[in-house]
Write a protein that holds these residues in place. Structure first.
Motif, mmCIF file in Angstrom:
data_model
loop_
_atom_site.group_PDB
_atom_site.id
_atom_site.type_symbol
_atom_site.label_atom_id
_atom_site.label_comp_id
_atom_site.label_asym_id
_atom_site.label_seq_id
_atom_site.Cartn_x
_atom_site.Cartn_y
_atom_site.Cartn_z
ATOM 1 N N GLY A 205 -7.401 -16.568 7.153
ATOM 2 C CA GLY A 205 -7.062 -16.259 5.773
ATOM 3 C C GLY A 205 -7.432 -14.825 5.412
ATOM 4 N N VAL A 206 -8.598 -14.366 5.868
ATOM 5 C CA VAL A 206 -8.999 -12.977 5.622
ATOM 6 C C VAL A 206 -8.004 -12.011 6.260
ATOM 7 N N ARG A 207 -7.610 -12.314 7.514
ATOM 8 C CA ARG A 207 -6.647 -11.440 8.198
ATOM 9 C C ARG A 207 -5.317 -11.398 7.456
ATOM 10 N N ALA A 208 -4.891 -12.534 6.912
ATOM 11 C CA ALA A 208 -3.628 -12.571 6.176
ATOM 12 C C ALA A 208 -3.680 -11.674 4.946
ATOM 13 N N ILE A 209 -4.815 -11.644 4.280
ATOM 14 C CA ILE A 209 -4.949 -10.787 3.105
ATOM 15 C C ILE A 209 -4.885 -9.316 3.493
ATOM 16 N N PHE A 210 -5.624 -8.946 4.530
ATOM 17 C CA PHE A 210 -5.654 -7.534 4.920
ATOM 18 C C PHE A 210 -4.371 -7.093 5.627
ATOM 19 N N ALA A 211 -3.540 -8.037 6.029
ATOM 20 C CA ALA A 211 -2.233 -7.689 6.598
ATOM 21 C C ALA A 211 -1.154 -7.595 5.527
ATOM 22 N N SER A 212 -1.501 -7.897 4.291
ATOM 23 C CA SER A 212 -0.524 -7.955 3.213
ATOM 24 C C SER A 212 -0.238 -6.564 2.646
ATOM 25 N N ARG A 213 1.031 -6.215 2.558
ATOM 26 C CA ARG A 213 1.403 -4.951 1.926
ATOM 27 C C ARG A 213 1.048 -4.964 0.447
ATOM 28 N N HIS A 214 1.156 -6.130 -0.172
ATOM 29 C CA HIS A 214 0.819 -6.246 -1.591
ATOM 30 C C HIS A 214 -0.648 -5.868 -1.818
ATOM 31 N N PHE A 215 -1.533 -6.347 -0.989
ATOM 32 C CA PHE A 215 -2.949 -6.005 -1.124
ATOM 33 C C PHE A 215 -3.165 -4.500 -0.999
ATOM 34 N N TRP A 216 -2.517 -3.874 -0.033
ATOM 35 C CA TRP A 216 -2.747 -2.451 0.216
ATOM 36 C C TRP A 216 -2.090 -1.547 -0.808
ATOM 37 N N ARG A 217 -1.209 -2.089 -1.668
ATOM 38 C CA ARG A 217 -0.739 -1.292 -2.798
ATOM 39 C C ARG A 217 -1.879 -1.033 -3.777
ATOM 40 N N TYR A 218 -2.730 -2.040 -3.987
ATOM 41 C CA TYR A 218 -3.783 -1.938 -4.999
ATOM 42 C C TYR A 218 -5.114 -1.456 -4.438
ATOM 43 N N ALA A 219 -5.329 -1.570 -3.137
ATOM 44 C CA ALA A 219 -6.624 -1.237 -2.553
ATOM 45 C C ALA A 219 -7.058 0.210 -2.811
ATOM 46 N N SER A 324 -8.812 -1.858 -15.820
ATOM 47 C CA SER A 324 -8.529 -1.765 -14.386
ATOM 48 C C SER A 324 -8.795 -3.078 -13.666
ATOM 49 N N ASN A 325 -9.584 -3.949 -14.282
ATOM 50 C CA ASN A 325 -9.901 -5.223 -13.645
ATOM 51 C C ASN A 325 -8.752 -6.211 -13.666
ATOM 52 N N ILE A 326 -7.670 -5.871 -14.365
ATOM 53 C CA ILE A 326 -6.434 -6.657 -14.268
ATOM 54 C C ILE A 326 -5.972 -6.731 -12.821
ATOM 55 N N ALA A 327 -6.321 -5.726 -12.033
ATOM 56 C CA ALA A 327 -5.869 -5.682 -10.635
ATOM 57 C C ALA A 327 -6.306 -6.916 -9.851
ATOM 58 N N TYR A 328 -7.450 -7.504 -10.186
ATOM 59 C CA TYR A 328 -7.878 -8.704 -9.467
ATOM 60 C C TYR A 328 -6.863 -9.831 -9.632
ATOM 61 N N SER A 329 -6.377 -10.017 -10.869
ATOM 62 C CA SER A 329 -5.366 -11.049 -11.103
ATOM 63 C C SER A 329 -4.057 -10.696 -10.409
ATOM 64 N N LEU A 330 -3.688 -9.417 -10.424
ATOM 65 C CA LEU A 330 -2.424 -8.994 -9.827
ATOM 66 C C LEU A 330 -2.432 -9.175 -8.315
ATOM 67 N N VAL A 331 -3.573 -8.954 -7.693
ATOM 68 C CA VAL A 331 -3.677 -9.144 -6.241
ATOM 69 C C VAL A 331 -3.729 -10.628 -5.895
ATOM 70 N N ALA A 332 -4.585 -11.377 -6.581
ATOM 71 C CA ALA A 332 -4.822 -12.780 -6.205
ATOM 72 C C ALA A 332 -3.592 -13.656 -6.383
ATOM 73 N N TRP A 397 0.539 6.278 -4.816
ATOM 74 C CA TRP A 397 0.738 5.269 -3.761
ATOM 75 C C TRP A 397 1.109 3.918 -4.378
ATOM 76 N N LEU A 398 0.419 3.541 -5.457
ATOM 77 C CA LEU A 398 0.707 2.272 -6.114
ATOM 78 C C LEU A 398 2.109 2.249 -6.697
ATOM 79 N N LEU A 399 2.588 3.385 -7.171
ATOM 80 C CA LEU A 399 3.898 3.442 -7.818
ATOM 81 C C LEU A 399 5.058 3.412 -6.836
ATOM 82 N N ARG A 400 4.766 3.518 -5.543
ATOM 83 C CA ARG A 400 5.836 3.397 -4.559
ATOM 84 C C ARG A 400 6.456 2.005 -4.669
ATOM 85 N N PRO A 401 7.779 1.886 -4.525
ATOM 86 C CA PRO A 401 8.408 0.560 -4.622
ATOM 87 C C PRO A 401 7.858 -0.377 -3.546
ATOM 88 N N GLU A 402 7.572 -1.623 -3.950
ATOM 89 C CA GLU A 402 7.065 -2.618 -3.005
ATOM 90 C C GLU A 402 8.229 -3.238 -2.251
#
Length: 405
Positions: A205-219, A324-332, A397-402
């Protein structure tokens, strides 16, 4: 669930976790007021003071990935109550230390001990309440952190007039033990949620999160902006105000109180209105991006025009940070509920890696620039502008199209 039961559950969850996060934020930002006292008593330079303060962030960040697996496997009540015992031990070590090494060990134990205070509340809310209520619940728990930041500003400076920093640290030891007991006794257990899977499944599960492009938009935003603000607020804001604006301790404490008050207002806004915004079709991504754009403009003005911008824009920066803490909801939300603990702690790892690296690195950079011939004010301005450049890059970087899945 019956409305009465819903209200009772809300308070049984909110009050203990809010008390824990209050302490977490108080510990996190206390060195902005206590730091100059420690520097005078122990003859610490900016580099050493930055390292001492940032050990909290190092231990906190290092705990995040195993913390996510522990929360998903054992639940928030057990994990946070147990870890707070470490925080109490750390506060006691800090109070009794007579040198930089002992202070750093105590602060690291505190960081490790409070590492679950926010993430455990997120996990508990995800267990008991539907997704559309998460942003508002996050706002309420973050508001308790805003109160902790307020307590670490003018009230802490006032308390130092009556007690030494060692006595204050011992008082926090007792308070932390009391909150640990409250969590253990008051928070309900949802036993059927503690399945978690084998260690291999947890790591997958951890690997799936760190492999996610969605996660790396916000990281990167978590690292550079949220972590960067924490690094500045927790130590360097007070030094900046002294160097750039000639402010003394009492004036700085008042300014920090305004910043914390603005943060609290932002958290309360989320608590009262986030769910309503979602129901009215206003996307939280728009709120998040708007707040980040305003924050960067405010930080740029502070760095370039400190005398002009100080009183007005530091509180604006604090209010934007709270959003900025909205990002937690957006990622999860991109991951299943069974991964919610690991998704939030993965982002929190990036945030606290940024807080540690940027807080220590800021002091290293300022010392290096002064050694290279820059006066103190110019060295601080250069360090602020370097952080601003990193934040602008993260937002672009975040504003790049997903990419579509």
């Amino acid at each position: 669930m019956h409305p009465i039961d819903d209200r009772k559950l809300f308070w049984r969850l909110l009050l203990p976790f809010a008390a824990g996060y209050f302490l977490s934020y108080l510990y996190r930002t206390a060195n902005a007021v206590i730091g100059p006292v420690l520097a005078r008593e122990l003859d610490l330079g900016d580099n050493a003071l930055g390292l001492l303060t940032s050990t909290y962030f190092l231990a906190f960040g290092a705990a995040q990935l195993p913390l996510g697996m522990l929360l998903d496997r054992f639940g928030p009540r057990r994990v946070e109550a147990g870890l707070l015992l470490l925080a109490a031990a750390g506060a006691a070590v800090f109070a009794l230390a007579d040198g930089l090494g002992g202070l750093a060990v105590g602060r690291a134990l505190i960081g490790l001990g409070v590492s679950a205070c926010l993430m455990a509340s997120f996990k508990a809310f995800a267990q008991w309440f539907p997704p559309e209520r998460q942003a508002s619940l996050t706002g309420w728990i973050m508001a308790s952190g805003g109160l902790g930041a307020l307590a670490a500003s003018k009230p802490l400076e006032f308390a130092l007039g009556f007690a030494g920093w060692r006595e204050i640290a011992l008082g926090l030891t007792a308070a932390t033990l009391a909150v640990a007991a409250l969590l253990w006794l008051a928070v309900p257990e949802k036993a059927d949620d503690h399945k978690g899977g084998s260690l291999g499944e947890q790591l997958a599960g951890v690997r799936a999160i760190f492999a996610s492009r969605h996660f790396w938009r916000y990281a990167p935003m978590g690292f550079c902006f949220t972590g960067g603000f924490m690094a500045v607020q927790g130590l360097w804001a007070s030094r900046w105000m002294n160097v750039q604006e000639g402010m003394a301790g009492a004036e700085i404490a008042i300014r920090l109180t305004w910043i914390s008050g603005a943060m609290l207002a932002g958290f309360l806004f989320m608590g009262f209105f986030a769910t309503r915004l979602v129901h009215r079709g206003i996307r939280l991504e728009r709120v998040y991006l708007g707040a980040m754009a305003v924050a960067l403009a405010a930080f740029a003005a502070i760095a370039l025009l400190p005398q002009f911008a100080g009183d007005l824009l530091w509180p604006v920066l604090g209010a934007c940070f709270s959003l900025s803490n909205i990002a937690y909801s957006l990622v999860a939300r991109a991951f299943p509920a069974t991964l919610s603990g690991r998704a939030n702690t993965a982002l929190n790892l990036m945030v606290f890696a940024g807080a540690f690296g940027l807080q220590w690195g800021f002091g290293v950079l300022v010392d290096a620039l002064q050694a290279g011939g820059l006066v103190t004010a110019a060295a601080y301005r250069s360090a602020f502008l370097a952080l601003l450049a990193a934040q602008v890059a993260a937002l672009l970087w975040l504003l790049r199209p997903e990419p579509r899945p």
